[in-house]
Structures are given as structure tokens and as C-alpha cells.
Scaffold this motif. Structure first.
Motif: not given
Length: 266
Positions: A74-76, A127-129, A133-136, A173-174
Motif C-alpha cells: 500500500d505504501v509503495a 517517511v523512508n518511502a 522526494a522530500l530531499r528533492e 532521523l533529525r
């Protein structure tokens, strides 16, 4: 020497962003979707219950994806659908919950396992998935934990353990992302009166659920937590709200809550 700024920078007017909100079918998640949409953001609401998501989407103008964050598939699919439609600027990880209130010595370990799967593994599966995209996008990760992540209380062992783990993983993670253009925010609410949290915790027992809030003059509401999310996301890019704890005025700690005797309110 050049003059130094003497006042804090002010948040800039909101630029429309694309924000994913999990656990969006009710309570804090639905309120967050509503508030962010009112501010002009493009919001993707995520939850398991399609009928409730349809109601939220119709009321707010958000789009939605039906997904269970405890499912890899589902997350993928969620990430594939969302990123195919455009960049992702922020993910608000709200999905979670408490199950049961037994003492540790009489714990239902199946409930503990389910809480860990939902609050910890589910959160970081999402978060990991979304992290590439968040980095970009130079985006934001918001994790809504609980004051249970900061202090234990009797009858809360399994939930406290899961929320502590969620909080510590968020903090880790921070540390690991420092120097990268991604903000990591923890928001930890105390007592919030929503329609489902305590009802779910007590297996649908409405009397037990109502007793949690009995006599408390002004517990937090879902919209109060949504405002904390909105405010944290609205800060200038160099400002990271590491941890924001909010409680009702009547609650000083999980085990210290002011209650008005029955009939004395109003």
C-alpha cells in the motif's frame, strides 16, 4: 561591524505547497487537511477508510489515496501515485493510535505489537518511502507523537513504549539529516478530545471513552493540533521546530489533570 538583526525573522506568507497527511479520515488528520487546504495548499489525504476520505475530500477540496501504512504494498502504491502527480513538499505523519489500557504485568502483547506496527514501523515506512522526494523538494517531515512519548503513565505501557520509539526514531532521523535541506518536526499533543481516539483505545466502550474527558475544562481539540502543524510548516526554511509539546491548560502532565466535579461546570 554590520548591524545584526535584533528581532526574529517573521514567517513569510504561505506559498502553496503539496502536503501528504496520513490518518486523515478523522480527528487530527482531518482537521489538518482542512486547515492546510484553507491556507491554499494542495493536500493529499491518506487513510484506510475510503468513505471517510471521500467526505473529507468533498468538504475540503483535497485529493485522497486509500492506503494502510502497515502494508508495504500500500505504501509503495501511495508513493508511486503521489509522486507521479508532482513534487511532495511535506509529509505529516499523523496515523497512529492506542489500544488498551492494561497494566504492563497483564499486557495483551498482541495489542502492543499492533501499536508498534502502526505508530513506529508504519510511520517510518511512509517517511523512508517519501524521503527521496522530500530531499528533492527541500521538504518537511512532521511526526505527530504524543506527550506519551515523553513521560510514562500507569496503564499506558504499550502505547508509551511505541510513542517513545516513534519519538526517538524521529530525533535520530533529525540528527542523520542535519546538513541536508529537509526539516524534521515532532509535535507531541497531550489530551485531545476527538471522536475516535479513546473509543478505539477502549474497544468501542463509549462510557470508558467519555470518562477520559470527564470534568476536564477545555481539553485540546483536533483543530488546536492542526494549527500547531500549520504553524510549524509556515516557519522560514532555516527554522526547524524540533519538538513542540502542547497540552490543555488543565493538564500539567499525564498524571496531573484538573477536573471539575460533575455539575460544577458552566
Amino acid at each position: 561591524m554590520p548591524d545584526q538583526p535584533v528581532s526574529p525573522s517573521q514567517p513569510t506568507p504561505p506559498t502553496p505547497r503539496r502536503i501528504v497527511v496520513t490518518g486523515a479520515s478523522s480527528g487530527i488528520g482531518a482537521a489538518t487537511v482542512e486547515l492546510l487546504r484553507a491556507e491554499g495548499h494542495d493536500v493529499v489525504a491518506v487513510a484506510r477508510r475510503e468513505d471517510r476520505l471521500e467526505e473529507v475530500a468533498e468538504r475540503t477540496g483535497a485529493t485522497y489515496v486509500v492506503a494502510d501504512i502497515t502494508s508495504d504494498d500500500d505504501v509503495a502504491r501511495l508513493v508511486s501515485e503521489v509522486t507521479a502527480a508532482g513534487p511532495v513538499d511535506a509529509v505529516v505523519n499523523n496515523a497512529g493510535g492506542a489500544l488498551g489500557a492494561d497494566p504492563v504485568g497483564a499486557a495483551d502483547l498482541d495489542l502492543w505489537r499492533r501499536m508498534y506496527e502502526l505508530n513506529v514501523i508504519g510511520t517510518f515506512r511512509v517517511v523512508n518511502a517519501f524521503l527521496p522526494a522530500l530531499r528533492e523538494a527541500e521538504g518537511d517531515i512532521v511526526v505527530i507523537t504524543s506527550t506519551a512519548a515523553h513521560e510514562p503513565y500507569e496503564g499506558g505501557g504499550g502505547y508509551v513504549a511505541a510513542k517513545f520509539a516513534e519519538r526517538v526514531a524521529t530525533r535520530t532521523l533529525r540528527l542523520e539529516l542535519v546538513g541536508e535541506p529537509v526539516r524534521v518536526v515532532e509535535i507531541a499533543p497531550g489530551m485531545v478530545h476527538t471522536e475516535e481516539f479513546s473509543l478505539t483505545r477502549f474497544g468501542g466502550d463509549s462510557a470508558k471513552a467519555a470518562a477520559v474527558y470527564d470534568g476536564v475544562p477545555g481539553p485540546l481539540l483536533a483543530g488546536d493540533v492542526a494549527e500547531a502543524v500549520r504553524w510549524s510548516l509556515a516557519q522560514p526554511p532555516h527554522v526547524n521546530v524540533d519538538t513542540l509539546i502542547l497540552r490543555p491548560r488543565a493538564q500539567a502532565a499525564y498524571t496531573k489533570t484538573h477536573r471539575v466535579p460533575s455539575g460544577a461546570q458552566g
